[in-house]
Write an enzyme that holds these catalytic residues in place. Structure first.
Site, PDB file in Angstrom:
ATOM      1  N   CYS A  46       3.944 -91.422  57.643  1.00 46.50           N
ATOM      2  CA  CYS A  46       4.156 -90.961  56.257  1.00 46.50           C
ATOM      3  C   CYS A  46       5.171 -91.845  55.543  1.00 46.50           C
ATOM      4  O   CYS A  46       5.019 -92.153  54.356  1.00 46.50           O
ATOM      5  CB  CYS A  46       4.654 -89.515  56.245  1.00 46.50           C
ATOM      6  SG  CYS A  46       3.506 -88.372  57.008  1.00 46.50           S
TER       7      CYS A  46
HETATM    8  C1  BEZ Z   1       3.449 -89.537  61.160  1.00 48.41           C
HETATM    9  O1  BEZ Z   1       3.624 -89.519  59.951  1.00 48.41           O
HETATM   10  O2  BEZ Z   1       3.746 -90.527  61.810  1.00 48.41           O
HETATM   11  C2  BEZ Z   1       2.830 -88.379  61.891  1.00 48.41           C
HETATM   12  C3  BEZ Z   1       2.989 -87.091  61.411  1.00 48.41           C
HETATM   13  C4  BEZ Z   1       2.429 -86.034  62.121  1.00 48.41           C
HETATM   14  C5  BEZ Z   1       1.717 -86.283  63.285  1.00 48.41           C
HETATM   15  C6  BEZ Z   1       1.535 -87.591  63.724  1.00 48.41           C
HETATM   16  C7  BEZ Z   1       2.099 -88.643  63.032  1.00 48.41           C
END
Ligand code: BEZ
Length: 219
Positions: A46
């Protein structure tokens, strides 16, 4: 589970954001708008995605497009997280609002729930959903990615340009089209109409069927 999909009017919801309260239809106004969700603040993928959206904000502004992010955490968390996002993608400024959805009401209304991801309390988390909404407030295109796959923001710009071309002219964009490439004339347009609509001319592919349906033009 049925949910918001292309052709539907985006709900006119009211939400808290890093730019204050937003009423979605008022925010959209007469613009194209991209609303994109993220599973959570301070998560790796994110952080890279929001930075890329910020880096491409001038490109979206050129296309007359507004941006709205969404992550479930609260506004205090969002404001702290923005510092990380801007530090990780140097030169980027998160100028778009990020909605907060601590009660998970918005992600349900916008069909952004990831069935496989839950927070530590067992609450649902958003998928990487992205809706492109037209000036008529209807969803024109949706991406739905799982938490584990980051989106390609160049692809977001590409599809946006395709949508805008198709809304302006009676054309569609073929496989692997890039802005500047020829578009194809819609099948609903006869050759007679095409001559009038596209005075710059068009080229018809010579196919075994001899049907004149694959016609390229520059718009
Ligand atoms: C991420 O943004 O890296 C992420 C968020 C939730 C689950 C897996 C990855």
């Amino acid at each position: 589970m049925p949910g918001l999909t292309i052709g539907d009017t985006i709900p006119d919801l009211v939400a808290d954001s890093t730019h204050g309260k937003i009423k979605l239809h008022d925010y959209i106004g007469a613009s194209w708008t991209i609303i994109f969700s993220h599973p959570g603040d301070f998560t790796p993928v994110c952080t890279t995605e929001l930075g890329q959206m910020a880096a491409q904000a001038p490109e979206f502004a050129r296309l007359g497009v507004k941006l709205v992010g969404l992550s479930c955490d609260d506004l205090q968390s969002h404001n702290e997280w923005i510092k990380d996002i801007e530090a990780y993608t140097p030169g980027c400024k998160v100028t778009y609002p990020i909605l907060a959805d601590p009660n998970r009401e918005i992600i349900k209304q916008l069909n952004m729930v990831d069935p496989d991801e839950k927070d530590s309390a067992g609450n649902p988390l958003p998928s990487r959903a992205l809706h492109i909404v037209g000036p008529d407030k209807r969803v024109k295109l949706s991406f739905l990615y799982p938490a584990t796959t980051g989106r390609n923001m160049d692809e977001v710009v590409r599809v946006l340009e395709s949508l805008q071309k198709a809304s302006k002219y009676k054309v569609a964009t073929p496989a692997n089209w890039k802005p500047g490439d020829p578009a194809v004339i819609s099948p609903s347009v006869s050759n007679e109409q095409a001559k009038e609509m596209f005075p710059q001319g068009y080229k018809t592919a010579d196919l075994p069927s001899k049907k004149d349906y694959l016609r390229f033009t520059n718009v």
